[in-house]
Write an enzyme that holds these catalytic residues in place. Sequence first.
Site, PDB file in Angstrom:
ATOM      1  N   SER A 297       0.862  -1.180   0.000  1.00 48.04           N
ATOM      2  CA  SER A 297       0.000   0.000   0.000  1.00 48.04           C
ATOM      3  C   SER A 297       0.898   1.228   0.000  1.00 48.04           C
ATOM      4  O   SER A 297       2.088   1.142   0.346  1.00 48.04           O
ATOM      5  CB  SER A 297      -0.874  -0.006   1.258  1.00 48.04           C
ATOM      6  OG  SER A 297      -1.512   1.231   1.466  1.00 48.04           O
TER       7      SER A 297
ATOM      8  N   TYR B 153      -2.702  -0.391  10.500  1.00 48.84           N
ATOM      9  CA  TYR B 153      -2.552  -0.835   9.114  1.00 48.84           C
ATOM     10  C   TYR B 153      -1.221  -0.343   8.548  1.00 48.84           C
ATOM     11  O   TYR B 153      -0.476  -1.095   7.912  1.00 48.84           O
ATOM     12  CB  TYR B 153      -3.718  -0.297   8.289  1.00 48.84           C
ATOM     13  CG  TYR B 153      -3.705  -0.624   6.824  1.00 48.84           C
ATOM     14  CD1 TYR B 153      -4.240  -1.823   6.361  1.00 48.84           C
ATOM     15  CD2 TYR B 153      -3.176   0.277   5.893  1.00 48.84           C
ATOM     16  CE1 TYR B 153      -4.238  -2.115   5.003  1.00 48.84           C
ATOM     17  CE2 TYR B 153      -3.175  -0.008   4.539  1.00 48.84           C
ATOM     18  CZ  TYR B 153      -3.715  -1.214   4.099  1.00 48.84           C
ATOM     19  OH  TYR B 153      -3.703  -1.503   2.757  1.00 48.84           O
TER      20      TYR B 153
ATOM     21  N   LYS C  52       1.951  -2.657   7.032  1.00 51.96           N
ATOM     22  CA  LYS C  52       2.424  -2.543   5.653  1.00 51.96           C
ATOM     23  C   LYS C  52       3.895  -2.124   5.607  1.00 51.96           C
ATOM     24  O   LYS C  52       4.638  -2.545   4.718  1.00 51.96           O
ATOM     25  CB  LYS C  52       1.545  -1.577   4.867  1.00 51.96           C
ATOM     26  CG  LYS C  52       0.116  -2.088   4.662  1.00 51.96           C
ATOM     27  CD  LYS C  52       0.096  -3.431   3.950  1.00 51.96           C
ATOM     28  CE  LYS C  52      -1.313  -3.909   3.664  1.00 51.96           C
ATOM     29  NZ  LYS C  52      -1.356  -5.199   2.949  1.00 51.96           N
TER      30      LYS C  52
END
Length: 258
Positions: free
Chosen positions: A153, A166, A170
């Site tokens: 991402s 998150y 990542k």
Amino acid sequence: MMISRPASPRRRVPDMRLSTLRGMGETAIITGAAGGIGAAAARRLAAAGARCVLVDRDPGVSDMAAAIGGTALVGDLTDPELSERAVAEAGDGLRLLVLNAGTNCADKDPATLDLDRYRAVVGVNQHSVTYGLRAALPVLRRGGGGSIVVTASLAALHGVEQDPIYTMTKHAVIGLVRALSGPLSREGIRLSAVCPGLVDTPLTAGARDRFQAAGIPMLSADEVAAAIEETLRSGEPGTELVVHPGRPPVRYVQAPIP
């Protein structure tokens, strides 16, 4: 930051382009394949002739597999046994691995973090990547090589305050790609990551109207899947491919450490 500089010399790895692999009985594993990016990647790889093993906790993955003539495994990727089952199902024809499963986290403040939700997010986004590599690498080595793409991402490359957990996971995934891509390339195995911006998938469906009202463009799942397929086939080892709406994908290159 994106900067341009000459790529460092790398040992040549086996040519894994579409034209080379068609008809060779290759098998691909795609995680998080019930919908969104994973389903789009599965459709593309199946259309190119790959036998696909699709993995997801959503039982809808069985319908997706039936639609492309693949095999489905339903289960929880935070359990390493599911990755082992997927690799066993793929067999010795395993050549392509798309570690795509991911989820976001509603908690923004560590002081009020729901620990069960935290463990679930880290398990899917981070641990399942390690479990997938652990299960697949012995088969890829026996087969003489292969290609792996992890769906990361833009949150892997900079901080996103709307979802710090998150973002953390990542960043961890990109760190793993950076550390392992060189050693694996010397064994004929390419490991890379695709780093998309906002993508119109079930994961972002709840905020789609807000993004549209704010004029924030979103990628389609198929745009990201196309980048995944191209990276699988011809990307340099260690590629971190940034995908923005309305722009050609571009390789992210880290600035040198001062």
